[in-house]
Design a protein around this motif. Sequence first.
Motif, short mmCIF file in Angstrom:
data_model
loop_
_atom_site.label_atom_id
_atom_site.label_comp_id
_atom_site.label_asym_id
_atom_site.label_seq_id
_atom_site.Cartn_x
_atom_site.Cartn_y
_atom_site.Cartn_z
N SER A 15 -24.70 101.30 -12.20
CA SER A 15 -23.32 100.83 -12.27
C SER A 15 -22.37 101.87 -12.86
CB SER A 15 -23.23 99.55 -13.11
OG SER A 15 -23.76 99.78 -14.41
N SER A 16 -22.93 102.94 -13.43
CA SER A 16 -22.10 103.98 -14.03
C SER A 16 -22.71 105.35 -13.75
CB SER A 16 -21.95 103.76 -15.55
OG SER A 16 -23.23 103.83 -16.17
N GLY A 17 -21.94 106.38 -14.06
CA GLY A 17 -22.42 107.73 -13.81
C GLY A 17 -22.08 108.21 -12.41
N GLU A 18 -22.16 109.52 -12.20
CA GLU A 18 -21.81 110.11 -10.90
C GLU A 18 -22.76 109.68 -9.80
OE1 GLU A 18 -21.55 114.31 -11.28
OE2 GLU A 18 -19.86 114.27 -12.66
N SER A 19 -24.03 109.40 -10.15
CA SER A 19 -25.01 109.06 -9.12
C SER A 19 -24.72 107.74 -8.43
CB SER A 19 -26.42 109.02 -9.73
OG SER A 19 -26.50 108.03 -10.73
N ARG A 20 -23.82 106.93 -9.02
CA ARG A 20 -23.52 105.64 -8.37
C ARG A 20 -22.78 105.83 -7.05
NH1 ARG A 20 -19.50 106.01 -12.38
NH2 ARG A 20 -17.37 105.44 -11.74
N TYR A 21 -22.24 107.03 -6.86
CA TYR A 21 -21.55 107.34 -5.61
C TYR A 21 -22.50 107.93 -4.56
CZ TYR A 21 -17.52 106.92 -8.72
OH TYR A 21 -16.61 106.47 -9.64
N MET A 22 -23.73 108.15 -4.94
CA MET A 22 -24.71 108.72 -4.03
C MET A 22 -25.44 107.62 -3.26
SD MET A 22 -24.22 111.92 -4.81
CE MET A 22 -25.61 112.99 -4.45
N THR A 23 -26.24 108.04 -2.29
CA THR A 23 -26.99 107.08 -1.47
C THR A 23 -28.43 106.98 -1.97
OG1 THR A 23 -25.65 107.55 0.49
CG2 THR A 23 -27.82 106.56 0.84
N TYR A 24 -28.81 105.80 -2.43
CA TYR A 24 -30.20 105.54 -2.82
C TYR A 24 -30.95 104.98 -1.61
CZ TYR A 24 -29.31 106.42 -7.76
OH TYR A 24 -29.03 107.02 -8.96
N LEU A 25 -32.27 105.00 -1.68
CA LEU A 25 -33.10 104.67 -0.53
C LEU A 25 -33.61 103.23 -0.53
CD1 LEU A 25 -35.34 107.90 -0.43
CD2 LEU A 25 -33.27 107.45 0.91
N TRP A 26 -33.62 102.65 0.68
CA TRP A 26 -34.41 101.45 0.92
C TRP A 26 -35.86 101.94 1.10
CZ3 TRP A 26 -32.38 96.37 1.79
CH2 TRP A 26 -30.99 96.28 1.72
N VAL A 27 -36.74 101.53 0.22
CA VAL A 27 -38.09 102.08 0.17
C VAL A 27 -39.10 101.09 0.73
CG1 VAL A 27 -39.88 103.06 -1.33
CG2 VAL A 27 -37.46 103.51 -1.80
N SER A 28 -40.13 101.62 1.39
CA SER A 28 -41.17 100.79 2.01
C SER A 28 -41.89 99.92 0.99
CB SER A 28 -42.17 101.69 2.74
OG SER A 28 -42.69 102.66 1.86
N GLU A 29 -42.66 98.97 1.48
CA GLU A 29 -43.28 97.94 0.65
C GLU A 29 -44.05 98.52 -0.53
OE1 GLU A 29 -46.42 95.79 2.62
OE2 GLU A 29 -46.66 97.41 4.06
N ASN A 30 -44.17 97.67 -1.55
CA ASN A 30 -44.75 98.09 -2.82
C ASN A 30 -46.22 98.50 -2.71
OD1 ASN A 30 -44.72 98.63 -5.55
ND2 ASN A 30 -45.21 96.55 -6.13
#
Length: 554
Positions: A15-30
């Motif tokens: 919710s904070s920091g510069e990385s919140r503007y980046m794209t995180y990954l939808w990751v395969s099953e656990n």
Amino acid sequence: MMFDKIILEQPTVPSSGESRYMTYLWVSENVEPPEGLHHPYPSQSLAVRSLYHRGIKYKIRAALKLLHFREQHVLVQFWSPCVDDKHQLLTTIDQPFGLGVVNEELCFYRQESEHKTFLVDKDHEEEDVSPPARVFRRGLPEWTSDITDYEMNDFPQQDCAIRCNLHGYLALPVFDSTAGLCVGVLELLTFSKLKDVAYEVEHIHRVLKTVNLASPQVFEVFDVPASNVSNERSNNESDKIYDILKRVCDTHRLPLAQTWTLSPFTTYFAHENGIVKGCCSFNARCVGKACMSTALPRYVRDMNTWTFIEASKTCHLEKSRGVAGRALSSRGSCFCRDVTKLGVEEYPLVHRAHISRLTGCFAIFLHSVEGKNDFVLEFFLPSDINDSRHVPDLVQTLKQSIEAASGFELGDGSSMEIVGSPTDSSLNQMVSSDLESVVADADVADQWSSTKEDRKRKRDSDTEQEQSTTSTVMVNVTFNKSKKQFAFPLFRGLSKLKRKVAKRFKLESQRLKLEYIDEDNDKILICRNDDLKPALAASGSNCSMNLICSEIIY
């Protein structure tokens, strides 16, 4: 989330920091963590090796959850080695992967990848038909700005990638930090064309480190982790160079000295001419060029130069560019009275040098006899010294230090190349000058620039200006179809000028004549010292002289 039988976990975006503007990954099953993790060896059972790879799989998935990218349309997938019917294969089946956005194109390419396996046995090197297989074998990265630059036989999935609108490509070897084993390949594909993947490479390296895995770094030569291969020769070499830098800097009160060397080829890059070796900058601008990078050791007396040092670490200087590059090319020495006057193309660190108030710079070639390595030692002069008067003393200290260290050969210190300001037409090229005449040439640039201003202000002082500006001029000599340029103090006379010209063209000074073209376009022979002034005037400049050299045939 489920997309055509692909189960993905939604990313957790901060919710904070510069990385919140980046794209995180939808990751395969656990993947459930294994109860214990052991390093596999050929003699161990299949169950033990399976447990080990399961642990790697768990670590990769954990890393994917932490990764973020500038690009939204990105696919990251892991290729893992497995044994099938006595052959070692590279596969992405049941291996972790992540998507920046969940769309049909990325999912389709992922599913197509699961149908591919690549042979990576040592006895089947001819099977290196894919980037993941080549990266796994070499243990070195491979990337490209655009997948369309690959030949079809070098990238079997090229057609599929193009149909899925994929262009940028990066494949990184992944190592177990403890065992030093290559455990697989992390592959990244994007919609965007990638001219520079340094950010992605460095970010992936840092994230993998948190799960005790390793991958190459930007601007650093990558060694397989935990190889335990001691390099005493290299360490001894570095220690000796450090002592040399320290002695010279302390003796002459220099703010900074650092070492440059040729960047080794530690990556592979695919472009329109095929797959070529590249340096570790991960920047397309370096492809096909011989680059230099700063390498330890360095010695710092003025901590105000630290920002410059940090910038130097992440700068690749094209060979023959800048003071250090020219010293390497000539295997000699080079001097610049003010590096902040150079252009960015010539010297990418010019802005950092200006901030750190670094001006005068001297660089000299150094060869390690035992290690057979080439270096350039770069020294920055104090800010209150911006001429080359102190260079001979500096070189003398260098010679003494190298004799004491032993095992090194210093570059040619008898002559020195001078790099000047690109804003001055008389200095925008590299020239040669004997160290003996450097003292006389030290403040030529200031004399030239002041001459131009004074000529506008005081027309009645031409004689006085001529005496001050003609002490040293730029001599341009043509012999047959060859041209040479060098700085020369006119007060040294015609005989010494002939000797210098003879040396440049490898002639005998007694068997050459010098001429110039006058305003009537006639050739005028220079017979005595007094003829040099009209030759200078005929060139139309107070700071350069154009001459024609020819051999006298008896």
